[in-house]
Motif scaffolding. Structure first.
Motif, PDB file in Angstrom:
ATOM      1  N   PRO A  91       1.005  -1.141   0.017  1.00 55.29           N
ATOM      2  CA  PRO A  91       0.099  -0.117  -0.032  1.00 55.29           C
ATOM      3  C   PRO A  91       0.803   1.392   0.182  1.00 55.29           C
ATOM      4  N   VAL A  92       0.347   2.320  -0.548  1.00 57.25           N
ATOM      5  CA  VAL A  92       1.188   3.643  -0.748  1.00 57.25           C
ATOM      6  C   VAL A  92       0.283   4.723  -0.431  1.00 57.25           C
ATOM      7  N   VAL A  93       1.011   5.634   0.436  1.00 57.94           N
ATOM      8  CA  VAL A  93       0.311   6.936   0.888  1.00 57.94           C
ATOM      9  C   VAL A  93       1.169   8.030   0.116  1.00 57.94           C
ATOM     10  N   LEU A  94       0.103   9.098  -0.427  1.00 59.09           N
ATOM     11  CA  LEU A  94       0.923  10.065  -1.244  1.00 59.09           C
ATOM     12  C   LEU A  94       0.392  11.456  -0.355  1.00 59.09           C
ATOM     13  N   GLY A  95       1.448  12.253  -0.321  1.00 61.09           N
ATOM     14  CA  GLY A  95       1.199  13.547   0.492  1.00 61.09           C
ATOM     15  C   GLY A  95       2.137  14.548  -0.228  1.00 61.09           C
ATOM     16  N   GLY A  96       2.268  15.734   0.458  1.00 59.77           N
ATOM     17  CA  GLY A  96       3.246  16.638   0.039  1.00 59.77           C
ATOM     18  C   GLY A  96       2.361  17.769  -0.588  1.00 59.77           C
ATOM     19  N   PRO A  97       3.233  18.917  -1.133  1.00 62.17           N
ATOM     20  CA  PRO A  97       2.568  20.029  -1.988  1.00 62.17           C
ATOM     21  C   PRO A  97       1.850  19.770  -3.051  1.00 62.17           C
TER      22      PRO A  97
END
Ligand code: SF4
Length: 432
Positions: A91-97
């Motif tokens: 599983p992958v979490v994406l975040g950031g600007p």
């Protein structure tokens, strides 16, 4: 019953293209997002941080969860990493600007996305993930307080950037410049850590040179002054970013200098008042620039000017005029950028409505090697050539000697930076 140890892989993504562009800069300061987020992770997790500026991602790593942060130009690359891990069943979490600016796009490449400041929901998400009942999207409409944040994990700093450490005291900026992503990400709110906590962390770095990764250290003058009083006893050198307001308050400058401030990055953006007005930055008064730089210099603080080319009021003459001004005022360093309408900003919406966005290939939104919109008063080629001209002229020997010979700021700070940037500029010319 003992809880099984899980492994979390944090990735600070940086595409090969952006690394090529950034390599020209020589100085790539440590990014703090992932070491900071890691400090919120409970000890029952093993945390690995891969900073792609330092080493590539190993897809053979056996981990329970991957979290990736990235800026817009690395978005396609980060999505490819996410897709590959997901195909492998991780599983992958994406975040950031970029995720905050384009949440729906990012959602297609992730099991979970974080829109806004991730720390608001990050610990809650980890608990929910372990319990198998996490959500697909965590949005923070209200940026969280910084009253009680943990200290970033120094063991996860991987860059050799010639500094002793990086930290932040504040997040956000109260202004609303059209081209800036901060007003979109933080709704123009400024959050502050307690002064004592910042000073303790600052003092905990063993070396001399510290980067305060604040968006605008001058966003709250009284807070900044208290902070500088608390930093002074540590007798270190520091550098940070500030709006032009820093130059309008002598007490601010005096306390900053006494606390070890050696350089302020000031977002001048343009020497054209019409250009500044056009992007809602009218508080930058070009007629006051020379005096502002002189005042900062008079406290022994170097100025790194942030300059942007390509505003609608910019004509081809802007490049030489800007360089003449920077040399005449003895600015020690400068960072030049090609105007880039980052998605989600007011500038992007305006250019989109005017049919002037040339590409939505985010890898070209690097502000240094590509023009992604149709400029008003020059061609894209002229903009690119003018940007290259500015870099080469500013870091030529002639310009370095001219600027630094009159500099009231010590050469031990200014010369190495000019040599580093000058080397990078020559390298870029050699490579192109
Ligand atoms: S002053 Fe600087 S940091 Fe603040 S909104 Fe404008 S460009 Fe962004």
């Amino acid at each position: 019953m003992a809880t099984a140890v899980r492994t979390l892989l944090l990735i600070t993504a940086s595409s090969p293209e952006i690394q090529r562009v950034r390599r020209r800069r020589v100085l790539n300061f440590q990014q703090i997002t992932m070491p900071y987020l890691a400090a919120f992770v409970p000890p029952r997790w093993t945390v690995i941080h891969v900073d792609e500026v330092v080493r590539p991602v190993d897809f053979g790593l056996r981990v329970d969860l991957v979290a990736i942060t990235f800026h817009t130009p690395s978005a396609p690359h980060a999505y490819a990493i996410a897709d590959q891990f997901r195909q492998q069943g991780t599983p992958v979490v994406l975040g950031g600007p970029h995720v905050t600016l384009m949440p729906d796009e990012a959602q297609a490449h992730a099991d979970v996305i974080f829109a806004g400041a991730a720390e608001s929901h990050w610990p809650q998400f980890l608990r929910e993930f372990e319990a198998g009942r996490h959500r697909q999207r965590y949005s923070s409409t209200e940026p969280p307080t910084l009253e009680d944040v943990p200290i970033a994990r120094k063991d996860l700093f991987h860059r050799r950037d010639h500094t002793a450490g990086v930290l932040f005291a504040t997040r956000g900026c109260p202004h609303h410049c059209d081209f800036c992503t901060l007003p979109v990400m933080y709704q123009s709110r400024v959050r502050k850590r307690p002064v004592e906590a910042v000073a303790d962390e600052y003092g905990s770095f063993p070396g001399k040179v510290i980067i305060l990764w604040d968006d605008n250290i001058a966003s709250d003058m009284e807070y900044a002054k208290s902070l500088f009083r608390a930093l002074a006893p540590h007798r270190k050198w520091w550098s940070s970013q500030a709006s032009i307001h820093a130059a309008q308050d002598d007490e601010f400058l005096e306390l900053a200098a006494r606390s070890g401030c050696k350089q302020l990055f000031i977002g001048l953006e343009s020497i054209s008042q019409a250009s500044l007005n056009e992007v809602q930055k009218p508080f930058n008064r070009v007629s006051d620039y020379a005096r502002a730089i002189e005042r900062i210099h008079s406290h022994g603080i170097a100025v790194q000017a942030g300059v942007v080319f390509g505003f609608d009021n910019d004509e081809p003459a802007i490049f030489a005029k800007t360089l003449d001004f920077l040399e005449a005022t003895g600015v020690q360093n400068a960072t030049f950028n090609i105007l880039t309408p980052f998605p989600g900003t007011r500038l992007y919406h305006r250019f989109e409505a005017e049919g002037r966005i040339l590409t939505r290939d985010w890898s070209k939104y690097n502000s240094r090697a590509d023009v992604v919109f149709r400029p008003r008063r020059m061609s894209s080629e002229e903009l690119l050539a003018g940007y290259e001209y500015a870099n080469h002229r500013f870091y030529s020997w002639r310009s370095v000697c001219k600027r630094l010979s009159r500099s009231p700021v010590g050469l031990p700070w200014t010369l190495p930076l000019n040599l580093a940037y000058g080397f990078a500029s020559s390298l870029a010319r050699f490579q192109t």
